[in-house]
Design a protein around this motif. Structure first.
Motif, mmCIF file in Angstrom:
data_model
loop_
_atom_site.group_PDB
_atom_site.id
_atom_site.type_symbol
_atom_site.label_atom_id
_atom_site.label_comp_id
_atom_site.label_asym_id
_atom_site.label_seq_id
_atom_site.Cartn_x
_atom_site.Cartn_y
_atom_site.Cartn_z
ATOM 1 N N LYS A 211 0.832 -1.199 0.000
ATOM 2 C CA LYS A 211 0.000 0.000 0.000
ATOM 3 C C LYS A 211 0.872 1.257 0.000
ATOM 4 O O LYS A 211 0.582 2.238 -0.687
ATOM 5 C CB LYS A 211 -0.922 -0.002 1.235
ATOM 6 N N MET A 212 1.956 1.207 0.779
ATOM 7 C CA MET A 212 2.832 2.374 0.909
ATOM 8 C C MET A 212 4.288 1.937 0.940
ATOM 9 O O MET A 212 4.641 0.957 1.598
ATOM 10 C CB MET A 212 2.508 3.140 2.189
ATOM 11 N N LEU B 23 4.232 12.474 2.534
ATOM 12 C CA LEU B 23 3.568 11.826 1.408
ATOM 13 C C LEU B 23 3.911 12.551 0.116
ATOM 14 O O LEU B 23 3.839 13.777 0.043
ATOM 15 C CB LEU B 23 2.053 11.825 1.629
ATOM 16 N N GLU C 159 3.289 11.678 -6.223
ATOM 17 C CA GLU C 159 3.268 10.588 -7.182
ATOM 18 C C GLU C 159 3.052 9.232 -6.508
ATOM 19 O O GLU C 159 3.207 9.091 -5.296
ATOM 20 C CB GLU C 159 4.594 10.546 -7.951
ATOM 21 N N LYS C 160 2.692 8.270 -7.317
ATOM 22 C CA LYS C 160 2.623 6.873 -6.885
ATOM 23 C C LYS C 160 3.425 6.026 -7.859
ATOM 24 O O LYS C 160 3.647 6.421 -9.003
ATOM 25 C CB LYS C 160 1.160 6.377 -6.874
ATOM 26 N N ASN D 163 0.093 1.353 -7.836
ATOM 27 C CA ASN D 163 -0.895 1.697 -6.808
ATOM 28 C C ASN D 163 -0.262 1.941 -5.445
ATOM 29 O O ASN D 163 -0.963 2.066 -4.442
ATOM 30 C CB ASN D 163 -1.934 0.576 -6.695
ATOM 31 N N THR D 164 1.065 1.982 -5.416
ATOM 32 C CA THR D 164 1.786 2.155 -4.150
ATOM 33 C C THR D 164 2.087 3.624 -3.893
ATOM 34 O O THR D 164 2.725 4.293 -4.710
ATOM 35 C CB THR D 164 3.115 1.362 -4.177
ATOM 36 N N GLY D 165 1.611 4.110 -2.755
ATOM 37 C CA GLY D 165 1.936 5.471 -2.355
ATOM 38 C C GLY D 165 3.384 5.568 -1.897
ATOM 39 O O GLY D 165 3.988 4.567 -1.503
ATOM 40 N N ILE D 166 3.940 6.771 -1.931
ATOM 41 C CA ILE D 166 5.335 6.993 -1.552
ATOM 42 C C ILE D 166 5.391 7.978 -0.392
ATOM 43 O O ILE D 166 4.825 9.064 -0.459
ATOM 44 C CB ILE D 166 6.164 7.559 -2.725
ATOM 45 N N TRP D 167 6.078 7.576 0.668
ATOM 46 C CA TRP D 167 6.208 8.416 1.863
ATOM 47 C C TRP D 167 7.695 8.507 2.205
ATOM 48 O O TRP D 167 8.363 7.479 2.348
ATOM 49 C CB TRP D 167 5.456 7.787 3.023
#
Length: 200
Positions: free
Chosen positions: A137-138, A160, A163-164, A167-171
């Motif tokens: 997810k992240m 946060l 961009e992704k 479907n993976t968010g980037i933190w």
């Protein structure tokens, strides 16, 4: 020794699972250059934590964030990712809670500045393949400079990202190494809590 325990099956030996990793010798540390260690990874994790690359202490022990001065495990606990303070030797328990660990560059070095820009770029490509396969997810990258170099994002900041990757968010989070004097323990905990809140 194990035969003794086998004769007394009622004896509780669960504490053996929680014994801290043995401290490597100077010789073992010196020999740990250019090694790799296994990812702690599985499909559909809530957060895949991504370090810069393993240090010599991690190379010698085969464990992520293993150097005693590294604040990663302390911060995870204080931010609520783990129910108790885990020893690096218990790292696979993270998977039970939906978390994992990887690195941008898998080669061990004494210092991250020994890595080349080309290694970061190549490591970024490999990381994208892992994200495509495991679909967390992240992705939480622990090191701004490494992320900026690997993905050509010179202005990326903590938190946060817009961009992704699929479907993976980037933190982005600071490197929890004890050498990172720009962030005190309390600062790191606060930033990790923001991530925890976002993914739960």
């Amino acid at each position: 020794h194990w035969a003794v325990f086998a004769e007394f099956p009622h004896v509780d030996i669960s504490w053996l699972q929680h014994m801290p990793a043995r401290k490597p010798t100077k010789e073992e540390l010196a020999a740990a250059i250019d090694l790799t260690i296994e990812d702690i990874i599985g499909p559909y994790l809530k957060v895949l934590f991504c370090g810069i690359n393993p240090g010599l202490y991690s190379g010698a022990t085969g464990l992520h964030f293993a150097r005693p001065g590294n604040r990663f495990w302390k911060v995870l606990y204080e931010a609520g990712f783990t129910q108790r303070l885990l020893d690096p030797s218990e790292e696979t328990e993270l998977l039970d809670s939906g978390y994992g660990i990887t690195c941008i560059v898998d080669r061990t070095t004494a210092r991250a500045d020994e890595l080349s820009k080309e290694e970061f770029i190549e490591g970024g490509k490999v990381l994208l393949e892992k994200l495509d396969h495991f679909k967390p997810k992240m992705l939480a990258v622990l090191g701004l400079g490494a992320y900026r170099m690997a993905f050509d994002r010179p202005k990326a900041k903590v938190g946060l990202q817009d961009e992704k990757f699929g479907n993976t968010g980037i933190w982005l989070l600071p490197n929890p190494s004890g050498l990172n004097a720009n962030y005190q323990l309390a600062d790191l905990i606060e930033l990790f809590i923001e991530l925890k809140t976002a993914v739960e």
